[in-house]
Design an enzyme around this catalytic site. Structure first.
Site, PDB file in Angstrom:
ATOM      1  N   ARG A  72     -90.379 -85.310 -51.457  1.00 45.54           N
ATOM      2  CA  ARG A  72     -90.879 -84.033 -50.952  1.00 45.54           C
ATOM      3  C   ARG A  72     -90.826 -82.977 -52.049  1.00 45.54           C
ATOM      4  O   ARG A  72     -90.768 -81.783 -51.778  1.00 45.54           O
ATOM      5  CB  ARG A  72     -90.100 -83.595 -49.703  1.00 45.54           C
ATOM      6  CG  ARG A  72     -90.423 -84.477 -48.478  1.00 45.54           C
ATOM      7  CD  ARG A  72     -89.923 -83.861 -47.185  1.00 45.54           C
ATOM      8  NE  ARG A  72     -90.223 -84.701 -46.022  1.00 45.54           N
ATOM      9  CZ  ARG A  72     -91.365 -84.683 -45.344  1.00 45.54           C
ATOM     10  NH1 ARG A  72     -92.339 -83.899 -45.756  1.00 45.54           N
ATOM     11  NH2 ARG A  72     -91.562 -85.462 -44.298  1.00 45.54           N
ATOM     12  N   GLU A  73     -90.926 -83.387 -53.289  1.00 45.83           N
ATOM     13  CA  GLU A  73     -90.924 -82.464 -54.427  1.00 45.83           C
ATOM     14  C   GLU A  73     -92.092 -81.486 -54.333  1.00 45.83           C
ATOM     15  O   GLU A  73     -93.242 -81.896 -54.143  1.00 45.83           O
ATOM     16  CB  GLU A  73     -91.031 -83.247 -55.740  1.00 45.83           C
ATOM     17  CG  GLU A  73     -91.259 -82.385 -56.984  1.00 45.83           C
ATOM     18  CD  GLU A  73     -90.106 -81.440 -57.283  1.00 45.83           C
ATOM     19  OE1 GLU A  73     -88.943 -81.870 -57.146  1.00 45.83           O
ATOM     20  OE2 GLU A  73     -90.380 -80.268 -57.630  1.00 45.83           O
ATOM     21  N   GLY A 110     -98.313 -79.984 -47.328  1.00 41.39           N
ATOM     22  CA  GLY A 110     -97.626 -79.531 -48.545  1.00 41.39           C
ATOM     23  C   GLY A 110     -98.234 -80.139 -49.787  1.00 41.39           C
ATOM     24  O   GLY A 110     -98.458 -79.458 -50.792  1.00 41.39           O
ATOM     25  N   THR A 111     -98.562 -81.421 -49.707  1.00 41.37           N
ATOM     26  CA  THR A 111     -99.141 -82.123 -50.855  1.00 41.37           C
ATOM     27  C   THR A 111    -100.491 -81.537 -51.225  1.00 41.37           C
ATOM     28  O   THR A 111    -100.801 -81.325 -52.392  1.00 41.37           O
ATOM     29  CB  THR A 111     -99.296 -83.618 -50.521  1.00 41.37           C
ATOM     30  OG1 THR A 111     -98.023 -84.154 -50.174  1.00 41.37           O
ATOM     31  CG2 THR A 111     -99.899 -84.387 -51.690  1.00 41.37           C
ATOM     32  N   THR A 131    -100.798 -88.189 -42.745  1.00 38.08           N
ATOM     33  CA  THR A 131     -99.609 -87.809 -41.962  1.00 38.08           C
ATOM     34  C   THR A 131     -99.730 -88.340 -40.547  1.00 38.08           C
ATOM     35  O   THR A 131    -100.814 -88.401 -39.994  1.00 38.08           O
ATOM     36  CB  THR A 131     -99.397 -86.287 -41.889  1.00 38.08           C
ATOM     37  OG1 THR A 131     -98.274 -86.014 -41.034  1.00 38.08           O
ATOM     38  CG2 THR A 131    -100.618 -85.544 -41.338  1.00 38.08           C
ATOM     39  N   ASP A 133     -98.597 -86.680 -38.243  1.00 40.50           N
ATOM     40  CA  ASP A 133     -98.681 -85.464 -37.414  1.00 40.50           C
ATOM     41  C   ASP A 133    -100.106 -85.078 -37.058  1.00 40.50           C
ATOM     42  O   ASP A 133    -100.316 -84.289 -36.139  1.00 40.50           O
ATOM     43  CB  ASP A 133     -98.036 -84.276 -38.156  1.00 40.50           C
ATOM     44  CG  ASP A 133     -96.598 -84.546 -38.516  1.00 40.50           C
ATOM     45  OD1 ASP A 133     -96.073 -83.866 -39.416  1.00 40.50           O
ATOM     46  OD2 ASP A 133     -95.999 -85.465 -37.925  1.00 40.50           O
ATOM     47  N   ARG A 255     -82.244 -88.861 -18.458  1.00 42.53           N
ATOM     48  CA  ARG A 255     -81.788 -89.450 -19.720  1.00 42.53           C
ATOM     49  C   ARG A 255     -82.814 -89.193 -20.824  1.00 42.53           C
ATOM     50  O   ARG A 255     -83.980 -88.953 -20.531  1.00 42.53           O
ATOM     51  CB  ARG A 255     -81.610 -90.965 -19.550  1.00 42.53           C
ATOM     52  CG  ARG A 255     -80.511 -91.348 -18.559  1.00 42.53           C
ATOM     53  CD  ARG A 255     -79.126 -91.009 -19.079  1.00 42.53           C
ATOM     54  NE  ARG A 255     -78.076 -91.445 -18.163  1.00 42.53           N
ATOM     55  CZ  ARG A 255     -77.614 -90.692 -17.166  1.00 42.53           C
ATOM     56  NH1 ARG A 255     -78.141 -89.484 -16.929  1.00 42.53           N
ATOM     57  NH2 ARG A 255     -76.637 -91.152 -16.380  1.00 42.53           N
ATOM     58  N   ARG A 264     -92.886 -93.746 -37.770  1.00 44.57           N
ATOM     59  CA  ARG A 264     -93.452 -93.792 -39.141  1.00 44.57           C
ATOM     60  C   ARG A 264     -93.295 -95.168 -39.776  1.00 44.57           C
ATOM     61  O   ARG A 264     -93.684 -95.369 -40.931  1.00 44.57           O
ATOM     62  CB  ARG A 264     -92.752 -92.762 -40.022  1.00 44.57           C
ATOM     63  CG  ARG A 264     -93.142 -91.377 -39.705  1.00 44.57           C
ATOM     64  CD  ARG A 264     -92.776 -90.313 -40.685  1.00 44.57           C
ATOM     65  NE  ARG A 264     -91.973 -90.621 -41.823  1.00 44.57           N
ATOM     66  CZ  ARG A 264     -91.154 -89.738 -42.385  1.00 44.57           C
ATOM     67  NH1 ARG A 264     -91.038 -88.539 -41.866  1.00 44.57           N
ATOM     68  NH2 ARG A 264     -90.463 -90.039 -43.451  1.00 44.57           N
TER      69      ARG A 264
HETATM   70  O1  F6P Z   1     -94.515 -85.026 -41.403  1.00 44.07           O
HETATM   71  C1  F6P Z   1     -94.130 -86.235 -40.832  1.00 44.07           C
HETATM   72  C2  F6P Z   1     -92.772 -86.104 -40.214  1.00 44.07           C
HETATM   73  O2  F6P Z   1     -92.396 -87.330 -39.686  1.00 44.07           O
HETATM   74  C3  F6P Z   1     -92.693 -85.056 -39.124  1.00 44.07           C
HETATM   75  O3  F6P Z   1     -93.261 -85.489 -37.898  1.00 44.07           O
HETATM   76  C4  F6P Z   1     -91.196 -84.855 -39.066  1.00 44.07           C
HETATM   77  O4  F6P Z   1     -90.823 -83.634 -38.476  1.00 44.07           O
HETATM   78  C5  F6P Z   1     -90.836 -84.883 -40.559  1.00 44.07           C
HETATM   79  O5  F6P Z   1     -91.801 -85.717 -41.186  1.00 44.07           O
HETATM   80  C6  F6P Z   1     -89.455 -85.407 -40.861  1.00 44.07           C
HETATM   81  O6  F6P Z   1     -89.229 -85.152 -42.236  1.00 44.07           O
HETATM   82  P1  F6P Z   1     -88.221 -86.067 -43.098  1.00 44.07           P
HETATM   83  O7  F6P Z   1     -88.864 -87.397 -43.282  1.00 44.07           O
HETATM   84  O8  F6P Z   1     -88.096 -85.316 -44.413  1.00 44.07           O
HETATM   85  O9  F6P Z   1     -86.935 -86.148 -42.316  1.00 44.07           O
END
Ligand code: F6P
Length: 338
Positions: A72-73, A110-111, A131, A133, A255, A264
């Protein structure tokens, strides 16, 4: 031409299919040289690279994660904050010393913002949106999203049987950062009764009323899907807050399940493999035409491109006129509003 490829930000299924799409098109169709840059922009700072050939690009289409690694640089972070940072200039110098004619940046918001800033610094850059997301501006869909929705939907499907057996409310927290795309798509596909999206806000009393109303109508269990970005008092974890609020207000056993990183993980869906392959191939076509400073994107089923300057710093969020929200609302799904 010699192109460098990097993957940056959160990993997701489909990155390797993109790397393969760019690399094989470049080598086999355009006769270009291709190098892989390790760990996102960190690899450019350290000149940590590998040469790609057809053999090294085989067998990766279906692999999850990224063979190049990621980070995440954000090399411009300090420069933007305090006006001074050597990192962008080190990257430009290393780009030149590596003899690159173009840099392909596979990543999310970000990239693509970093890619736009590097383009302004004079590097030839092409972005590929990535992503789970699905929140990158300028493209109708990103690879990673379909796979994440499949994973989350399969998990939600499994929760129906245990919720029904115990007559419980099951709260499922899904990823998506500030966007509710995964919660909306997986919630609707998984037959959720309540879906809470960061973009829409919610009234917890309305949620509790809906669950009690279901119980009074002979529906003793409910499935509640919440996006991880919904607002909660004192920034409590959404699943934790919603679960406790429902159980305390309704008296129904409730619950929680937080799906987290399994959304992911693993191999990309066939849809994501083909989407990533197409985007990779079109990115290389842009490079062959020396069309830099752009991000490839999906407009419907058509691959197009958009200037990086129009993408940087923006988010694509769910809007309340989304058809799944309209149709779901008509079928009794509660989105938690006033
Ligand atoms: O951007 C993808 C993602 O999985 C988001 O859904 C989540 O909030 C974030 O990355 C988690 O970030 P990291 O992998 O740095 O914990």
């Amino acid at each position: 031409m010699k192109i460098g490829i990097l993957s940056s930000g959160g990993d997701c299924p489909g990155i390797n299919a993109t790397i393969r799409g760019v690399g094989k098109t470049a080598i086999m169709h355009y006769g270009m040289e291709v190098i892989g840059i390790h760990s996102g922009f960190v690899g450019l700072l350290n000149k940590d690279v590998q040469v790609f050939d057809e053999r090294s690009l085989s067998g990766i289409l279906n692999l999850g994660g990224t063979i190049l690694g990621t980070s995440r640089e954000k090399p411009f972070r300090k420069l933007l904050a305090s006006g001074e940072s050597e990192k962008p200039h080190v990257i430009k110098q290393n780009y030149e010393e590596l003899g690159l004619d173009c840099l392909v940046c596979i990543g999310g918001n970000g990239t693509q913002k970093t890619a736009a800033l590097l383009s302004n610094l004079g590097l030839n850059v092409v972005g590929v949106p990535k992503t789970i997301d699905n929140d990158v501006w300028g493209t109708d869909i990103t690879f990673g999203f379909d796979t994440a929705v499949n994973i989350a939907t399969e998990a939600i499907d499994r929760l129906h049987s245990t919720a029904s057996s115990h007559k419980r409310v099951m709260v499922v927290e899904v990823m998506g950062h500030h966007a509710g795309w995964i919660a909306l798509y997986a919630g609707m596909a998984g037959g959720a009764d309540v879906i809470l999206l960061p973009e829409l806000g919610y009234n917890i009393e309305k949620v509790n009323e809906a669950i009690l109303d279901r119980a009074h109508r002979g529906k003793p269990y409910s499935i509640v899907v919440v996006g991880e970005g919904i607002s909660t008092p004192n920034k409590k974890r959404p699943a934790d807050y919603i679960t406790k609020a429902i159980e305390e207000a309704t008296g129904i056993e409730t619950r929680e399940t937080v799906l987290g990183y399994i959304q992911r993980g693993g191999n990309p869906s066939p849809f994501d493999r083909n989407l990533a392959t197409r985007l990779g191939g079109h990115a290389t076509e842009l490079i062959s035409k020396r069309e830099f400073g752009k991000m490839v994107c999906m407009q419907g089923d058509k691959v197009s491109s958009i200037p990086l300057s129009e993408v940087a710093g923006k988010l694509k969020l769910v809007t309340r006129d989304n058809d799944l929200i309209i149709q779901g609302g008509r079928m009794g799904v509660t989105f938690g509003q006033e």
